[in-house]
Scaffold this motif. Structure first.
Motif, short mmCIF file in Angstrom:
data_model
loop_
_atom_site.label_atom_id
_atom_site.label_comp_id
_atom_site.label_asym_id
_atom_site.label_seq_id
_atom_site.Cartn_x
_atom_site.Cartn_y
_atom_site.Cartn_z
N LYS A 141 35.11 44.01 34.66
CA LYS A 141 35.15 45.12 33.70
C LYS A 141 35.33 46.45 34.44
CE LYS A 141 33.91 42.49 30.11
NZ LYS A 141 33.88 41.20 30.80
N LYS A 169 44.43 42.77 37.42
CA LYS A 169 43.85 41.43 37.28
C LYS A 169 44.95 40.38 37.11
CE LYS A 169 40.44 41.48 34.20
NZ LYS A 169 39.65 41.98 33.05
N THR A 170 45.94 40.70 36.28
CA THR A 170 47.06 39.76 36.07
C THR A 170 47.83 39.55 37.36
OG1 THR A 170 47.24 40.48 33.77
CG2 THR A 170 49.14 39.33 34.72
N THR A 211 42.05 50.95 31.21
CA THR A 211 42.05 49.53 30.84
C THR A 211 43.39 48.87 31.15
OG1 THR A 211 40.52 50.05 29.03
CG2 THR A 211 41.60 47.89 28.97
N VAL A 212 44.48 49.59 30.92
CA VAL A 212 45.82 49.03 31.15
C VAL A 212 46.02 48.73 32.63
CG1 VAL A 212 48.30 49.48 31.02
CG2 VAL A 212 46.79 50.13 29.12
N LEU A 249 43.74 48.26 34.89
CA LEU A 249 42.83 47.20 35.30
C LEU A 249 43.38 45.83 34.91
CD1 LEU A 249 40.14 46.26 36.51
CD2 LEU A 249 39.09 46.60 34.25
N GLU A 250 43.87 45.71 33.67
CA GLU A 250 44.44 44.42 33.23
C GLU A 250 45.67 44.06 34.05
OE1 GLU A 250 43.17 42.19 31.14
OE2 GLU A 250 41.43 43.52 31.08
N ARG A 251 46.47 45.07 34.39
CA ARG A 251 47.65 44.82 35.22
C ARG A 251 47.24 44.31 36.59
NH1 ARG A 251 49.82 49.77 35.47
NH2 ARG A 251 51.12 49.50 33.64
N ARG A 297 39.12 37.45 35.37
CA ARG A 297 39.23 37.93 33.99
C ARG A 297 37.96 38.64 33.54
NH1 ARG A 297 41.26 32.60 33.06
NH2 ARG A 297 43.54 32.57 32.95
#
Length: 529
Positions: free
Chosen positions: A477, A432-433, A425-426, A428-430, A474
């Protein structure tokens, strides 16, 4: 305004010559003559975060929330689309984008789009030479450029927006009424020959490998056709060949006039004046014969054996390297899976073995953490995503010493297999950001906004706004990444290899590795070593 600033900074004007006694000086700087708009004196205890009493509230110019983002599109009677995006400033970027490029050259001599790129902004019906065009633009502080890709040709000008009518008239002349003189064609042949030699000699092999991987992935069709003019075709391309291509593809229905930093009504008015009812130099198009072929992904391998030991000589020469690019079919930019593929590409990241950057430059992407940081002998590992209206290609470029090519290929195949595995998850969020950050920072540039507006309207007749794209990013998933990666891994690989290829695994072994669970190449057993 200048006077009020002076009062704030200096505390008031002198009412007369300075007196030598202290009494008058005290009266002048005492409470009776305190600085009205200063935080000192009577307002000594007011913090800077609090508005000063008695100071009028500033009123700033504002726009309706939608107006500042809206991209307006108008279609003229001849089918040409006019698209604009307002952006405040003295300068604008205006250009014509055409749905043409190397992918449409199947029935022509390959290399026409490359020739047209070099011939752009040469003499026209109104301008006797390239110099005259440049002098006309110079009066409005303008510059010009032409770029071709596999599916789009773009003529663009950046200039003072007060010269909009001149700029649109010039663009119409350049696109629809070029002279294509014998001297210009001969100069273009020389320029194309030089560019081909430069492509072969340059230390960075990425443009050549990109050409090779497309040729391997789409053998003999659409985006797999040569983007650069083959050397054997340079002498064969003449005015008649160019006119036959222009007659089919340089038609209003395949064009978009895009502008950023201009009022839409002014741009439409200029387009109607200069682009309606214009007779091109190649005559009436008549029955247009356009190639509507859909890209057919074939997979395969293209190999180019070459001595890379003397690519860059000098006090610190680049060591001899073998370059491999491995790719799989992704999806077109019109499909919903395009955004998950873009996030996956950002998650893979990568780069060279040396970088002066930190986390913001992708140092925490998979190809850095899993490849470059663990295998010191690898010089490069970078992910690329090429996307078109009917197909796409996700590939990884890696380079290493020729003696370690087999190990390098196995490391890359393992990374492809891991794409369909667990997604943290980390990370992936990185990713995306980072993708949203890159998108928004790029769209601060006026020429980038112009290209984005033009390409989107050319492909879809409308434009997705940046905040819409950010919402889609955003929403990605971990299961979306696993799904698109799993689907991609079921296809045949495309491989491009450059350099000393004596230890390159066979195409069948690479394909078997990508179909395995762990990405390992089949073991090779020898009776004699």
């Amino acid at each position: 305004m200048r006077e009020s600033v002076s009062l704030i900074v200096h505390g008031g004007r002198d009412s007369g010559p300075a007196s030598s006694n202290g009494v008058e000086k005290k009266d002048r700087f005492g409470l009776s003559a305190h600085r009205q708009f200063s935080s000192g004196g009577a307002y000594a205890n007011i913090p800077l975060s609090t508005p000063l009493p008695g100071v009028p509230k500033p009123i700033f110019a504002t726009l309706d929330g939608q107006e500042k983002f809206e991209t307006k599109v108008t279609t003229l009677d001849n089918g040409l689309r006019v698209a604009s995006q307002n952006k405040f400033g003295q300068f604008c970027t205006v250009g014509i984008l055409i749905n043409s490029g190397s992918r449409y050259e199947a029935k022509y001599i390959s290399g026409i789009a490359h020739f047209l790129e070099k011939l752009a902004f040469s003499s026209t019906a109104r301008f006797d030479s390239r110099d005259e065009i440049l002098l006309t633009l110079e009066k409005h502080g303008g510059i010009c450029d032409c770029q071709t890709s596999r599916d789009t040709t773009m003529y663009a000008v950046s200039a003072d927006n007060r010269g909009l009518d001149t700029v649109v008239g010039l663009l119409a002349d350049v696109v629809l009424q070029p002279c294509l003189t014998d001297d210009e064609l001969e100069m273009t042949r020389t320029a194309v020959q030089f560019e081909l030699q430069d492509l072969d000699m340059r230390p960075d092999p990425e443009p050549l490998l990109t050409e090779m991987i497309h040729e391997a992935a789409y053998r003999g069709n659409t985006v797999g056709l040569h983007r650069f003019c083959p050397s054997e075709n340079i002498a064969r391309i003449n005015r008649e060949v160019l006119h036959s291509y222009l007659r089919d593809y340089y038609v209003p229905a395949r064009m978009v006039l895009a502008g950023v930093g201009v009022e839409h009504e002014r741009l439409v008015e200029a387009a109607a004046k200069h682009l309606l009812g214009v007779q091109p130099t190649w005559g009436d198009p008549g029955a247009v014969d356009v190639d509507r072929s859909v890209a057919q992904y074939t997979g395969g391998i293209i190999k180019l054996e070459r001595d890379m030991s003397n690519v860059s000589l000098g006090p610190t020469p680049i060591p001899e390297l073998t370059h491999i690019m491995l790719g799989l079919e992704s999806c077109s930019f019109l499909e919903d899976d395009f955004i998950p593929f873009a996030v996956l590409n950002m998650m893979m990241g990568g780069g060279g073995s040396f970088s002066a950057g930190g986390p913001g430059k992708g140092m925490f992407s998979r190809l850095y953490l899993n490849v470059l940081n663990r295998h010191h002998w690898m010089y490069n590992a970078t992910s690329y995503h090429h996307s078109y209206e009917d197909t796409g290609l996700l590939c990884i470029h890696a380079s290493a010493d020729p003696r370690q090519v087999r190990e390098m290929v196995e490391i890359i195949t393992k990374e492809f297999i891991l794409m369909a595995g667990t997604v943290d998850t980390v990370e992936l969020e990185r990713a995306k950001t980072q993708l949203m950050s890159m998108l928004m920072m790029n769209l601060e540039s006026r020429p980038v906004i112009f290209e984005d507006v033009g390409r989107q309207v050319l492909a879809t007749h409308s434009r997705k706004l940046p905040h819409e794209l950010c919402m889609l990013i955003r929403d990605v998933k971990p299961e979306d990444i696993k799904r698109v990666a799993g689907k991609m891994l079921r296809g045949k690989p495309a491989v491009a290899a450059l350099g000393d290829l004596s230890r390159l695994p066979s195409y069948e072994n690479i394909q078997a590795a990508l179909l395995s669970r762990d990405g390992r190449l089949p073991r090779m057993y020898r009776l004699f070593r």
